[in-house]
Design a protein around this motif. Structure first.
Motif, PDB file in Angstrom:
ATOM      1  N   LEU A  98     -16.584 -15.088 -16.603  1.00 57.63           N
ATOM      2  CA  LEU A  98     -15.547 -14.078 -16.799  1.00 57.63           C
ATOM      3  C   LEU A  98     -16.187 -12.886 -17.503  1.00 57.63           C
ATOM      4  CD1 LEU A  98     -12.641 -16.349 -18.092  1.00 57.63           C
ATOM      5  CD2 LEU A  98     -13.080 -15.602 -15.747  1.00 57.63           C
ATOM      6  N   THR A  99     -15.883 -11.681 -17.045  1.00 52.86           N
ATOM      7  CA  THR A  99     -16.530 -10.492 -17.588  1.00 52.86           C
ATOM      8  C   THR A  99     -15.485  -9.503 -18.104  1.00 52.86           C
ATOM      9  OG1 THR A  99     -16.539  -9.214 -15.518  1.00 52.86           O
ATOM     10  CG2 THR A  99     -18.338 -10.769 -15.846  1.00 52.86           C
ATOM     11  N   SER A 100     -15.887  -8.732 -19.094  1.00 51.54           N
ATOM     12  CA  SER A 100     -15.082  -7.610 -19.575  1.00 51.54           C
ATOM     13  C   SER A 100     -16.019  -6.450 -19.855  1.00 51.54           C
ATOM     14  CB  SER A 100     -14.301  -7.987 -20.832  1.00 51.54           C
ATOM     15  OG  SER A 100     -15.174  -8.328 -21.893  1.00 51.54           O
ATOM     16  N   ARG A 101     -15.538  -5.242 -19.609  1.00 52.23           N
ATOM     17  CA  ARG A 101     -16.368  -4.054 -19.755  1.00 52.23           C
ATOM     18  C   ARG A 101     -15.535  -2.904 -20.340  1.00 52.23           C
ATOM     19  NH1 ARG A 101     -21.038  -2.494 -17.242  1.00 52.23           N
ATOM     20  NH2 ARG A 101     -20.862  -4.300 -15.827  1.00 52.23           N
ATOM     21  N   SER A 141     -18.920 -10.990  -6.786  1.00 52.53           N
ATOM     22  CA  SER A 141     -18.560 -10.471  -8.104  1.00 52.53           C
ATOM     23  C   SER A 141     -17.603  -9.304  -7.921  1.00 52.53           C
ATOM     24  CB  SER A 141     -19.806 -10.024  -8.883  1.00 52.53           C
ATOM     25  OG  SER A 141     -20.452  -8.952  -8.242  1.00 52.53           O
ATOM     26  N   PHE A 142     -16.661  -9.181  -8.836  1.00 47.68           N
ATOM     27  CA  PHE A 142     -15.750  -8.038  -8.773  1.00 47.68           C
ATOM     28  C   PHE A 142     -15.272  -7.677 -10.170  1.00 47.68           C
ATOM     29  CE2 PHE A 142     -12.890 -11.674  -8.340  1.00 47.68           C
ATOM     30  CZ  PHE A 142     -11.837 -11.337  -9.172  1.00 47.68           C
ATOM     31  N   GLU A 143     -14.948  -6.417 -10.340  1.00 47.69           N
ATOM     32  CA  GLU A 143     -14.344  -5.901 -11.556  1.00 47.69           C
ATOM     33  C   GLU A 143     -13.150  -5.029 -11.172  1.00 47.69           C
ATOM     34  OE1 GLU A 143     -17.043  -3.777 -14.049  1.00 47.69           O
ATOM     35  OE2 GLU A 143     -18.173  -5.554 -14.626  1.00 47.69           O
ATOM     36  N   VAL A 144     -12.094  -5.075 -11.989  1.00 47.70           N
ATOM     37  CA  VAL A 144     -10.888  -4.286 -11.757  1.00 47.70           C
ATOM     38  C   VAL A 144     -10.564  -3.518 -13.024  1.00 47.70           C
ATOM     39  CG1 VAL A 144      -8.444  -4.333 -11.188  1.00 47.70           C
ATOM     40  CG2 VAL A 144     -10.006  -5.936 -10.076  1.00 47.70           C
ATOM     41  N   GLU A 145     -10.374  -2.209 -12.894  1.00 46.45           N
ATOM     42  CA  GLU A 145      -9.986  -1.373 -14.027  1.00 46.45           C
ATOM     43  C   GLU A 145      -8.539  -1.675 -14.405  1.00 46.45           C
ATOM     44  OE1 GLU A 145     -10.385   1.437 -16.987  1.00 46.45           O
ATOM     45  OE2 GLU A 145     -11.968   0.976 -15.543  1.00 46.45           O
ATOM     46  N   VAL A 146      -8.322  -1.996 -15.706  1.00 45.83           N
ATOM     47  CA  VAL A 146      -6.966  -2.332 -16.154  1.00 45.83           C
ATOM     48  C   VAL A 146      -6.374  -1.259 -17.054  1.00 45.83           C
ATOM     49  CG1 VAL A 146      -7.330  -4.806 -15.931  1.00 45.83           C
ATOM     50  CG2 VAL A 146      -7.871  -3.677 -18.100  1.00 45.83           C
ATOM     51  N   ILE A 176     -14.851 -11.219 -12.483  1.00 46.62           N
ATOM     52  CA  ILE A 176     -15.425 -12.553 -12.315  1.00 46.62           C
ATOM     53  C   ILE A 176     -16.736 -12.427 -11.551  1.00 46.62           C
ATOM     54  CG2 ILE A 176     -15.135 -14.809 -11.228  1.00 46.62           C
ATOM     55  CD1 ILE A 176     -12.161 -14.590 -11.666  1.00 46.62           C
ATOM     56  N   ASP A 177     -17.751 -13.137 -12.010  1.00 50.56           N
ATOM     57  CA  ASP A 177     -19.010 -13.290 -11.290  1.00 50.56           C
ATOM     58  C   ASP A 177     -19.141 -14.751 -10.864  1.00 50.56           C
ATOM     59  OD1 ASP A 177     -19.586 -10.672 -11.781  1.00 50.56           O
ATOM     60  OD2 ASP A 177     -21.080 -11.052 -13.334  1.00 50.56           O
ATOM     61  N   TYR A 178     -19.463 -14.986  -9.596  1.00 48.25           N
ATOM     62  CA  TYR A 178     -19.676 -16.350  -9.105  1.00 48.25           C
ATOM     63  C   TYR A 178     -20.916 -16.374  -8.225  1.00 48.25           C
ATOM     64  CZ  TYR A 178     -19.203 -20.675  -6.475  1.00 48.25           C
ATOM     65  OH  TYR A 178     -19.454 -21.894  -5.898  1.00 48.25           O
ATOM     66  N   GLN A 179     -21.786 -17.349  -8.485  1.00 49.41           N
ATOM     67  CA  GLN A 179     -22.971 -17.527  -7.648  1.00 49.41           C
ATOM     68  C   GLN A 179     -23.272 -19.011  -7.524  1.00 49.41           C
ATOM     69  OE1 GLN A 179     -26.531 -14.946  -7.648  1.00 49.41           O
ATOM     70  NE2 GLN A 179     -27.678 -16.730  -8.352  1.00 49.41           N
ATOM     71  N   ILE A 225     -16.621  -4.472  -5.909  1.00 43.64           N
ATOM     72  CA  ILE A 225     -16.818  -5.833  -5.432  1.00 43.64           C
ATOM     73  C   ILE A 225     -18.131  -5.908  -4.680  1.00 43.64           C
ATOM     74  CG2 ILE A 225     -15.465  -5.395  -3.330  1.00 43.64           C
ATOM     75  CD1 ILE A 225     -14.622  -8.350  -3.423  1.00 43.64           C
ATOM     76  N   GLU A 226     -18.851  -7.017  -4.827  1.00 48.05           N
ATOM     77  CA  GLU A 226     -20.083  -7.285  -4.096  1.00 48.05           C
ATOM     78  C   GLU A 226     -20.042  -8.712  -3.568  1.00 48.05           C
ATOM     79  OE1 GLU A 226     -23.980  -6.185  -5.725  1.00 48.05           O
ATOM     80  OE2 GLU A 226     -22.932  -5.269  -7.413  1.00 48.05           O
TER      81      GLU A 226
END
Length: 207
Positions: free
Chosen positions: A144-147, A102-107, A115-118, A78-79
């Protein structure tokens, strides 16, 4: 394209630098964002600090001076950040501030979702006809992001997002009608876990 490096000074302090280059069909030149930062790192997974970014496009320049925080672990990251802005991109209109999260969670299975928001605020953007009230404009970028991560720091990612705006006179808000949607795909490699913080452009638009 982006690249960054962090250098530690003792167990709890670090300095970093990053550069990001983005192309747009609407401009002749590329967006180039250079960021310098100083960070207090109470642990290898977390940091808090200050940053200074310069973004250039064609003959326009934007500078951002702000604060930021981040936390990263094998399960996600998270940032958050906020900065004051000086810019001539919008001519006579004054871009006052920018902030985001912005944050990413390993699923599982190497897949992460996030999700990225600015948002940035343009002060004194217009006048309400009939009342004379001065309105500000807030431009938002949410995605919405996926990695998918491979071994040794390599990953591929995708983003789908929308850029929009809302005007406010301090009492009520109204949305703009010219929102735009974008889709981005990319690849990334993080050496030794990568840097804790990302570059800080004024308008990431999916990058």
């Amino acid at each position: 394209m982006r690249a960054g490096v962090d250098l530690g000074f003792g167990p709890m302090f670090a300095a970093g630098a990053s550069i990001e280059i983005n192309d747009s069909e609407d401009f002749i030149d590329s967006f180039v964002t250079t960021t310098l930062r100083g960070t207090y790192t109470p642990s290898p997974q977390s940091g808090f600090g200050v940053y200074y970014s310069v973004e250039t496009i064609d003959d326009f320049e934007t500078t951002m001076t702000g604060i930021e925080g981040a936390y990263a672990s094998p399960n996600g990251r998270i940032e958050v950040y906020y900065a004051g802005v000086e810019s001539d991109v919008l001519g006579p209109f004054d871009i006052q501030s920018v902030g985001g999260i912005s944050f990413e969670v390993e699923v599982g299975g190497g897949i992460a979702l996030g999700i990225d928001y600015q948002a940035y605020t343009v002060g004194d953007f217009g006048i309400v006809v009939g009342t004379g009230d001065i309105i500000d404009l807030t431009v938002t970028d949410i995605a919405l992001t996926s990695r998918y991560s491979f071994m040794d720091g390599a990953s591929v990612y995708g983003k789908i997002g929308q850029v929009g705006g809302a005007a406010s006179d301090g009492v009520s808000d109204s949305a703009t009608e010219d929102d735009s949607t974008y889709f981005t795909i990319g690849a990334e490699y993080r050496f030794s876990g990568g840097t804790l913080f990302s570059p800080r452009p004024l308008s990431p638009y999916g990058f």
